[in-house]
Write a protein that holds these residues in place. Structure first.
Motif, PDB file in Angstrom:
ATOM      1  N   ALA A 333       0.701  -1.207  -0.122  1.00 25.46           N
ATOM      2  CA  ALA A 333       0.056  -0.149   0.032  1.00 25.46           C
ATOM      3  C   ALA A 333       0.784   1.179  -0.103  1.00 25.46           C
ATOM      4  N   LEU A 334       2.234   1.122   0.136  1.00 23.46           N
ATOM      5  CA  LEU A 334       2.966   2.229   0.209  1.00 23.46           C
ATOM      6  C   LEU A 334       2.917   3.267  -0.831  1.00 23.46           C
ATOM      7  N   PRO A 335       2.908   2.556  -2.044  1.00 33.19           N
ATOM      8  CA  PRO A 335       2.940   3.444  -3.139  1.00 33.19           C
ATOM      9  C   PRO A 335       1.647   4.553  -3.325  1.00 33.19           C
ATOM     10  N   GLY A 336       0.594   3.882  -3.029  1.00 35.41           N
ATOM     11  CA  GLY A 336      -0.679   4.907  -2.753  1.00 35.41           C
ATOM     12  C   GLY A 336      -0.721   5.822  -1.640  1.00 35.41           C
ATOM     13  N   ILE A 337      -0.070   5.605  -0.552  1.00 30.30           N
ATOM     14  CA  ILE A 337       0.054   6.380   0.689  1.00 30.30           C
ATOM     15  C   ILE A 337       1.138   7.552   0.170  1.00 30.30           C
ATOM     16  N   LEU A 338       2.209   7.044  -0.364  1.00 31.15           N
ATOM     17  CA  LEU A 338       3.101   7.996  -0.784  1.00 31.15           C
ATOM     18  C   LEU A 338       2.538   9.101  -1.787  1.00 31.15           C
ATOM     19  N   THR A 339       1.419   8.548  -2.633  1.00 24.93           N
ATOM     20  CA  THR A 339       0.702   9.590  -3.630  1.00 24.93           C
ATOM     21  C   THR A 339      -0.065  10.661  -2.706  1.00 24.93           C
ATOM     22  N   GLY A 340      -0.686  10.041  -1.780  1.00 24.42           N
ATOM     23  CA  GLY A 340      -1.563  10.853  -0.730  1.00 24.42           C
ATOM     24  C   GLY A 340      -0.685  11.926  -0.212  1.00 24.42           C
ATOM     25  N   THR A 341       0.690  11.502   0.148  1.00 27.83           N
ATOM     26  CA  THR A 341       1.484  12.309   1.001  1.00 27.83           C
ATOM     27  C   THR A 341       1.977  13.601  -0.164  1.00 27.83           C
ATOM     28  N   ILE A 342       2.225  12.845  -1.115  1.00 27.57           N
ATOM     29  CA  ILE A 342       2.619  14.039  -2.197  1.00 27.57           C
ATOM     30  C   ILE A 342       1.798  15.154  -2.190  1.00 27.57           C
ATOM     31  N   ILE A 343       0.444  14.783  -2.533  1.00 24.03           N
ATOM     32  CA  ILE A 343      -0.718  15.796  -2.427  1.00 24.03           C
ATOM     33  C   ILE A 343      -0.723  16.625  -1.378  1.00 24.03           C
ATOM     34  N   GLY A 344      -0.629  15.908  -0.138  1.00 25.27           N
ATOM     35  CA  GLY A 344      -0.782  16.767   1.044  1.00 25.27           C
ATOM     36  C   GLY A 344       0.324  17.493   1.114  1.00 25.27           C
ATOM     37  N   MET A 345       1.683  17.380   0.930  1.00 24.56           N
ATOM     38  CA  MET A 345       2.944  17.863   1.189  1.00 24.56           C
ATOM     39  C   MET A 345       3.050  19.229   0.251  1.00 24.56           C
ATOM     40  N   ALA A 346       2.365  18.838  -1.114  1.00 27.03           N
ATOM     41  CA  ALA A 346       2.268  20.205  -2.037  1.00 27.03           C
ATOM     42  C   ALA A 346       1.351  21.327  -1.621  1.00 27.03           C
ATOM     43  N   ARG A 347       0.079  20.699  -1.057  1.00 25.03           N
ATOM     44  CA  ARG A 347      -0.589  21.763  -0.602  1.00 25.03           C
ATOM     45  C   ARG A 347      -0.105  22.472   0.594  1.00 25.03           C
ATOM     46  N   ALA A 348       0.571  21.851   1.610  1.00 19.08           N
ATOM     47  CA  ALA A 348       1.212  22.499   2.814  1.00 19.08           C
ATOM     48  C   ALA A 348       2.322  23.548   2.191  1.00 19.08           C
ATOM     49  N   LEU A 349       2.989  23.025   1.414  1.00 18.83           N
ATOM     50  CA  LEU A 349       4.204  23.949   0.740  1.00 18.83           C
ATOM     51  C   LEU A 349       3.700  25.281   0.245  1.00 18.83           C
ATOM     52  N   GLY A 350       2.493  25.338  -0.533  1.00 21.56           N
ATOM     53  CA  GLY A 350       1.882  26.543  -0.889  1.00 21.56           C
ATOM     54  C   GLY A 350       1.103  27.236  -0.015  1.00 21.56           C
ATOM     55  N   GLU A 351       0.902  27.023   1.219  1.00 25.25           N
ATOM     56  CA  GLU A 351       0.007  27.768   2.131  1.00 25.25           C
ATOM     57  C   GLU A 351       0.454  28.807   2.801  1.00 25.25           C
ATOM     58  N   THR A 352      -0.261  29.781   2.773  1.00 27.25           N
ATOM     59  CA  THR A 352       0.015  31.092   3.655  1.00 27.25           C
ATOM     60  C   THR A 352      -0.911  31.512   4.726  1.00 27.25           C
ATOM     61  N   ALA A 353      -2.205  31.176   4.497  1.00 27.45           N
ATOM     62  CA  ALA A 353      -3.218  31.756   5.627  1.00 27.45           C
ATOM     63  C   ALA A 353      -2.964  31.227   6.956  1.00 27.45           C
ATOM     64  N   PRO A 354      -2.753  29.912   7.059  1.00 29.94           N
ATOM     65  CA  PRO A 354      -2.418  29.439   8.511  1.00 29.94           C
ATOM     66  C   PRO A 354      -1.333  29.819   9.099  1.00 29.94           C
ATOM     67  N   LEU A 355      -0.220  30.201   8.088  1.00 33.02           N
ATOM     68  CA  LEU A 355       1.069  30.543   8.693  1.00 33.02           C
ATOM     69  C   LEU A 355       1.033  32.145   8.860  1.00 33.02           C
ATOM     70  N   LEU A 356       0.103  32.685   8.436  1.00 32.30           N
ATOM     71  CA  LEU A 356      -0.250  34.138   8.651  1.00 32.30           C
ATOM     72  C   LEU A 356      -0.562  34.387  10.000  1.00 32.30           C
ATOM     73  N   MET A 357      -1.773  33.445  10.263  1.00 36.40           N
ATOM     74  CA  MET A 357      -2.110  33.341  11.808  1.00 36.40           C
ATOM     75  C   MET A 357      -1.473  33.160  12.986  1.00 36.40           C
TER      76      MET A 357
END
Length: 426
Positions: A333-357
């Protein structure tokens, strides 16, 4: 009198007869619909590629100039500059303070006036004396002689040297180039320095290092907790109303606006646990809360996709339930888990709103050394530069976006490599 022979009746065709005219019409309509669908799909792909190409071309056209800088060759005569400082003091940790106290900034201004006449100091960046300081620190013997220092030009000249300035500034650039006193060089300080008030002196290393620290905390918290949560919910949790409530809550958390996680981080990590404000560890923990539901959902789907025969075969040869999970189910299951991790980390890398708070929008003049040091991240740095009035920050903003995209592609490339490495086909 004989009756005329009646015309011979044609046999009726079956509804599924391909030679029937009705069937031929239906076939033609079906093929036409398929051709239209393929054209619509091709059009959607071409349109998406066009938008992506437009974005990349625009970013490159505006941002590549941010990696270059107009520099002026400034002759400096240190004995005439009147610097009263012992060269030995330039070899210790207090060299910056010693040079600042000795009036190096004023000496650089006088050198500009001597070289370019009255108003010559306006040709130099406000931080030009810092380049002279770096040369003195590298070679203290220059205090007894002369040198030609390459210092950054003022913002107006820097923009004009790249073809987008006022006519007066472009005329000054032409005169300096004719005299061999101005040239375009790669802007190394943009990659090695931190934020500054002068657009000719800004750099992204402080924000890039803050992003690295923040992503390190995020992946260290979100990945193990998310994977273990998915394993428990899928393999061990009993099927009851509480489990259903947890599943619904996780699915809802994945769709919650990111600023809500910023408020949660502010309330929990800063106001309750009193962690240092504007620190990478707080930003990483906040983004971990936002990324964890995505990893849990992707992990559960990946675990479900493992064929039951794998579990049955492992149990049949004597493996314990825990060995089945960690030796067979999780690796598959690790390849599928890593796919979800990529999506989550890509979203986290581009976030500004929570860090501004949580306060990660402060002016950070030096790169963080520890996870608890004040820091900022690349998206927040881009946001702050985009709000600046000076024209010089426009190209720096686009250049920082290019660095962010390269960082994102590099991070995704590593994750995809790991996913393909652990992928198993059956």
């Amino acid at each position: 009198m004989t009756d005329a022979p009646s015309p011979q009746r044609q046999p009726e065709r079956a509804p599924t007869d391909w030679r029937a005219s009705a069937m031929q019409r239906r076939t033609r309509r079906r093929y036409a619909a398929e051709r239209r669908f393929r054209l619509f799909g091709l059009g959607a792909v071409v349109m998406s590629a066009g938008f992506l190409a437009f974005l990349l071309i625009t970013m490159l056209a505006n941002g590549l100039q941010g990696f270059t800088q107009a520099e002026i060759s400034l002759p400096v005569d240190f004995p005439r500059a009147g610097l009263t400082i012992d060269p030995v003091r330039l070899q210790g940790d207090g060299a910056d303070l010693a040079l600042a106290g000795a009036g190096l900034s004023d000496a650089t201004t006088r050198a500009a006036v001597a070289a370019f006449g009255p108003g010559g100091e306006a040709l130099l960046s406000d931080g030009a004396w810092l380049r002279v300081r770096d040369q003195l620190k590298a070679n203290p013997a220059l205090l007894r002689g002369k040198t030609v220092a390459s210092v950054p030009a003022a913002t107006e000249l820097d923009i004009a040297a790249k073809g987008i300035g006022s006519p007066e500034a472009e005329a000054m650039v032409a005169r300096l180039r004719a005299a061999g006193q101005l040239h375009i060089a790669f802007n190394w300080p943009f990659l090695t320095e931190s934020d500054a008030t002068d657009p000719t002196m800004v750099g992204i290393w402080g924000a890039l290092k803050g992003s690295l620290f923040t992503m390190l905390v995020t992946i260290s918290m979100a990945f193990p907790v998310g994977v273990l949560s998915a394993l428990y919910l899928e393999e061990y949790a009993p099927r009851n109303r509480w489990t259903d409530l947890i599943e619904v809550s996780i699915n809802n958390l994945a769709a919650v606006p990111s600023i809500i996680f910023g408020l949660l981080g502010l309330a929990v990590f800063l106001n309750t646990f009193h962690l240092p404000r504007s620190a990478s560890i707080v930003g990483g923990l906040t983004l971990a809360l936002m990324t964890m539901p995505v990893i849990v959902i992707a992990g559960r789907n990946a675990i479900k996709s493992v064929p039951p025969s794998i579990r049955d075969a492992a149990l049949g040869v004597g493996a314990s339930p825990i060995q089945v999970v960690f030796h067979h189910v999780l690796p598959l299951a690790l390849p599928g888990i890593l796919t979800g991790t990529i999506i989550g980390m890509a979203r986290a890398l581009g976030e500004t709103a929570p860090l501004l708070m949580i306060g990660m929008r402060a002016f950070i003049a030096s790169p963080p050394e520890r996870l608890t040091d004040p820091a900022t991240v690349l998206p927040v740095q881009i946001f702050l530069w985009s709000d600046e009035v000076s024209r010089g920050f426009v190209e720096k903003t686009s250049a920082a976006i290019i660095v962010l995209l390269v960082f994102l592609l590099a991070m995704n490339g590593v994750a995809i490599y790991l996913r393909n490495k652990f992928e198993t086909r059956w």
